[in-house]
Design a protein around this motif. Sequence first.
Motif, PDB file in Angstrom:
ATOM      1  N   TRP A   1       0.826  -1.210   0.000  1.00  0.00           N
ATOM      2  CA  TRP A   1       0.000   0.000   0.000  1.00  0.00           C
ATOM      3  C   TRP A   1       0.858   1.257   0.000  1.00  0.00           C
ATOM      4  CZ3 TRP A   1      -4.161  -1.418  -1.921  1.00  0.00           C
ATOM      5  CH2 TRP A   1      -4.764  -2.623  -1.578  1.00  0.00           C
TER       6      TRP A   1
ATOM      7  N   LEU B   1       1.600   1.936  -3.652  1.00  0.00           N
ATOM      8  CA  LEU B   1       0.428   2.530  -4.304  1.00  0.00           C
ATOM      9  C   LEU B   1       0.273   4.002  -3.920  1.00  0.00           C
ATOM     10  CD1 LEU B   1      -2.163   2.333  -5.982  1.00  0.00           C
ATOM     11  CD2 LEU B   1      -3.339   1.519  -3.916  1.00  0.00           C
TER      12      LEU B   1
ATOM     13  N   GLY C   1       2.861   6.187  -5.500  1.00  0.00           N
ATOM     14  CA  GLY C   1       2.593   6.262  -6.935  1.00  0.00           C
ATOM     15  C   GLY C   1       1.554   7.323  -7.251  1.00  0.00           C
ATOM     16  N   MET C   2       0.530   7.405  -6.417  1.00  0.00           N
ATOM     17  CA  MET C   2      -0.510   8.435  -6.598  1.00  0.00           C
ATOM     18  C   MET C   2       0.058   9.834  -6.363  1.00  0.00           C
ATOM     19  SD  MET C   2      -3.572   6.339  -4.681  1.00  0.00           S
ATOM     20  CE  MET C   2      -4.790   7.623  -4.781  1.00  0.00           C
TER      21      MET C   2
ATOM     22  N   SER D   1       9.524   5.956  -4.081  1.00  0.00           N
ATOM     23  CA  SER D   1       9.544   4.771  -4.952  1.00  0.00           C
ATOM     24  C   SER D   1      10.951   4.233  -5.143  1.00  0.00           C
ATOM     25  CB  SER D   1       8.923   5.110  -6.314  1.00  0.00           C
ATOM     26  OG  SER D   1       7.563   5.484  -6.166  1.00  0.00           O
TER      27      SER D   1
ATOM     28  N   GLY E   1       3.066   6.172 -14.210  1.00  0.00           N
ATOM     29  CA  GLY E   1       2.461   6.397 -12.897  1.00  0.00           C
ATOM     30  C   GLY E   1       1.068   5.812 -12.816  1.00  0.00           C
ATOM     31  N   ALA E   2       0.280   6.025 -13.870  1.00  0.00           N
ATOM     32  CA  ALA E   2      -1.088   5.488 -13.897  1.00  0.00           C
ATOM     33  C   ALA E   2      -1.071   3.964 -13.952  1.00  0.00           C
ATOM     34  CB  ALA E   2      -1.836   6.057 -15.105  1.00  0.00           C
TER      35      ALA E   2
ATOM     36  N   CYS F   1      -0.344   2.482 -10.491  1.00  0.00           N
ATOM     37  CA  CYS F   1      -1.492   2.610  -9.576  1.00  0.00           C
ATOM     38  C   CYS F   1      -2.599   1.620  -9.921  1.00  0.00           C
ATOM     39  CB  CYS F   1      -2.023   4.039  -9.621  1.00  0.00           C
ATOM     40  SG  CYS F   1      -0.901   5.262  -8.915  1.00  0.00           S
TER      41      CYS F   1
END
Length: 548
Positions: free
Chosen positions: A102, A105, A108-109, A140, A208-209, A212
Amino acid sequence: MAGGTSIWISSEAKTDPKAIFNLRLLYLLVAVAWGGSFYGFDTGNIGGILTLPSFKNAFGLNDVPQEEQDNRKGTIASMLAAGGAVGALLAAPTSDYFGRKWSVLFWGMVFVLGAVLQMIADYDVLLAGRFIAGMGVGASSMLTPQFLAENSPKSVRGSMTATYNLMIVTSLMLAFWVNYGVSKWNFEGVEHDNTQWRTSMGIQIIPGALLCLMIPFVPETPRWLINHGKSEKGLKNICHLRKLPADHEYVQTEYREIEAQVRQEQESYAGHNYWVVLKDVFTSRSNFQRFFLAVMLFLFHKLTGTDSLNYYAPEIFALIGVSGGSSSLLTTGIYGVVKTVTSLFYVGFLVDRVGRRLPLLVGALLQATAMLYLALYLRFAGTNTDSVGGTPAGGIVGIVWIYIYAFGWSFGHSVACYVVAAEIFPTRIRSFCMSICFFINWIVDYGITRATPNMITNMGWGVFLLYAMLTYLGVVFIFFCLPEMKGRSIESMDNLFERPLWLMWRHAYPTEEEKVRSDVRENIVADKLGHDNDEDGRKDRVEHVETA
């Protein structure tokens, strides 16, 4: 990897169960490794974007004094590293308390948010966007190698962890070529059209997208689960990733090594708070030696001068006579191709067959020599930024040496510090130690990136001589203090670092016995002996009955 074969084919991988190289492991690798693209695109984009006429017009870089232009360029480029330092520090508590999955994630957002803000044509918003994106990049950079190392079979751990760096250089190359492509746009009013620089800047949103979207379907690392008292779930995740039953010898060896290390950590200092972690790092000789080694590797990694080349490659090529504009961007694009091809060779062949140590020594020597040539050439030939008759012969040799530098970097300092830091620490202190390492990495990155335009203007050839001498010094340190990690389990590092750090060169390469944690190896041998004795006893009883 799918279909029961390994794309790396190291000697250790040949003897592993074929089931462990499966589509689940491949999906995890792809999903997590997108984190490397954050660093690659954001680093590779900005150097070329700073030279685009549309960007200069949008952010007020035209018609300002050289000193002010240097300051603005340095601030824009280095803001990513400033955010990276903060992100690297914050990644440790999120990783330890909320889990590796998590955390990947969440950060990343954060990166995607920063990337979107960089699309706005406002100087202050651009700086904010680069800082926020930098936080995602910095976090990251710690979390991705950690996540990959903790989930990898040990026979391909180097290759899987180094995939993060492969994604960096691949994205760096793509960013260079996107910059070259948009620099060729030639239509009336292009300098007033924000589409040119936004095309280069926006490409980083894609990885990035993808990260996620893919991460929610990846399992949490077994080491984090077992370290937090969720042993049953940890064993289940090992079985899921390896596609083997819980009683399989491979699964049992991996599980028991993790359990043994966690048990030893808890016997030393119970708990997971950072006061306990600090005690674990600084009062244990084994842990402190690992921490010192990782920090020094990151320092020498940055002091090779790679950030100066990554961020300002077009301007450095111009110094040795490559004409500005599209020509310097084309030369920079080829530089990116050299890095990517060499990194593919490193990940696909070297890291889990030859190892980490020898490629790093050879690569660092090539880097140092390349920087030494640039220093001597600029010292005696001078800069050639105004060259109109083409690149001089010495400048062409300089271009070749920069490509040799990229070659050495890609199987040396580019990867080794990330892989080593991800695999040498015990689970409880891994996030903290890696976080500090990457904080140092990003702080030094910030200083170098911010200062490079001014350093080149004021120091000239001396910048490259400084990088050469520091890189040669790093070769000496690496030779004496860096052991080979290839083939060793993460938990067996406890035994390795009981030796003095400066004598590691004498024990650089492990025997078969040293590849598994000693106490677990002894227990496994005892279990086998007990099993064999039981079998012999049953056979004796059967023979006795048959005789009777």
